[in-house]
Design a protein around this motif. Structure first.
Motif, short mmCIF file in Angstrom:
data_model
loop_
_atom_site.label_atom_id
_atom_site.label_comp_id
_atom_site.label_asym_id
_atom_site.label_seq_id
_atom_site.Cartn_x
_atom_site.Cartn_y
_atom_site.Cartn_z
N UNK A 148 0.78 -1.23 -0.01
CA UNK A 148 -0.21 -0.04 -0.19
C UNK A 148 0.92 1.21 0.13
N UNK A 149 1.90 1.29 0.74
CA UNK A 149 2.95 2.59 0.80
C UNK A 149 3.52 2.62 -0.71
N UNK A 150 3.73 1.53 -1.38
CA UNK A 150 4.31 1.74 -2.66
C UNK A 150 3.17 2.14 -3.56
N UNK A 151 1.95 1.68 -3.59
CA UNK A 151 0.88 2.28 -4.27
C UNK A 151 0.43 3.74 -4.03
N UNK A 152 0.73 3.97 -2.97
CA UNK A 152 0.46 5.64 -2.73
C UNK A 152 1.62 6.61 -2.98
N UNK A 153 2.87 5.84 -3.15
CA UNK A 153 4.01 6.51 -3.46
C UNK A 153 3.97 6.80 -5.09
N UNK A 154 3.36 5.98 -5.67
CA UNK A 154 3.39 6.06 -7.10
C UNK A 154 2.39 7.37 -7.48
#
Length: 230
Positions: A148-154
């Motif tokens: 989820x953190x990677x998704x929001x970072x994108x």
């Protein structure tokens, strides 16, 4: 433990239509003057002063001073959470259903709940993140996963580092009766949607307009198809 007397005082402060109208007008995170809130509540300025004093004493409002002006706002996101919960509870009571116009449809589709997103779109965003393993939401709180953190970072969401307030939690949506995302993470996601131009605030309302860019972005990022604008 909160005493029953304190609980009764808070409930009594909420138990007036004029005061509830004032609080509802502040649910989009704005700060308004006493005169503006008197107009919202449909009462005289002198009557509004008494209502505002009652809400301040109950810890539901805070005041900001700028020069000669005093601006009232909700005391905290927790107050907004209580109000949204009361709206959801009230919506479950059997009652004749009035005909609703475009304004009501817009509020159901997308709106602000203090500093985060609410409505059908916000619930859909939260559901999509849960289904993809980006979020783990429970009645007691929420956790953002590594994916989820990677998704929001994108998406360019600035994930808050501070823990001065609840980081991630569900907030029961009064129109959908299903949780949307609140807390510092919900506020950060709302800010990013505004920055991207996916949503636009509507003057005089906490309803939000989904822009053409937002329809494309929400479909690509969350698999959502917002309802056509009324």
């Amino acid at each position: 433990m909160v005493s029953t007397a304190a609980l009764a005082e808070t409930a009594a402060a909420l138990g007036d239509p004029a005061r509830l109208n004032m609080l509802a007008a502040l649910m989009d995170g704005r700060a308004l003057t006493a005169g503006e809130l008197a107009g919202v509540a449909g009462v005289a300025p002198t009557t509004a002063s008494g209502h505002l004093a009652r809400l301040l004493d109950a810890g539901l409002l805070a005041v900001e001073k700028q020069g000669r002006h005093r601006y009232h706002r909700l005391a905290s996101p927790d107050v907004a959470r209580v109000l949204e919960g009361l709206m959801a509870l009230s919506a479950t009571r059997p009652r004749p259903q009035p005909r609703t116009g475009p304004r009501d449809s817009a509020l159901r589709e997308a709106r602000t709940c203090y500093d985060h997103l609410a409505g059908r779109v916000a619930v859909g965003m939260a559901d999509a993140m849960v289904q993809r393993g980006h979020l783990d939401l429970s009645p007691d709180g929420g956790v953002l996963t590594e994916e989820g953190g990677r998704f929001l970072a994108r998406l360019g969401v600035a994930v808050p580092a501070t823990r001065s307030r609840p980081f991630c939690r569900p907030c029961l949506d009064w129109s959908e009766r299903h949780p949307h995302l609140a807390g510092a993470l919900g506020a950060a996601l709302c800010r990013r949607c505004l920055e991207l131009g996916w949503i636009r605030r509507l003057e005089g309302s906490r309803a939000l307009s989904i822009t053409p860019a937002g329809r494309l972005g929400l479909r690509e990022a969350f698999g959502l198809v917002p309802a056509p604008a009324p």
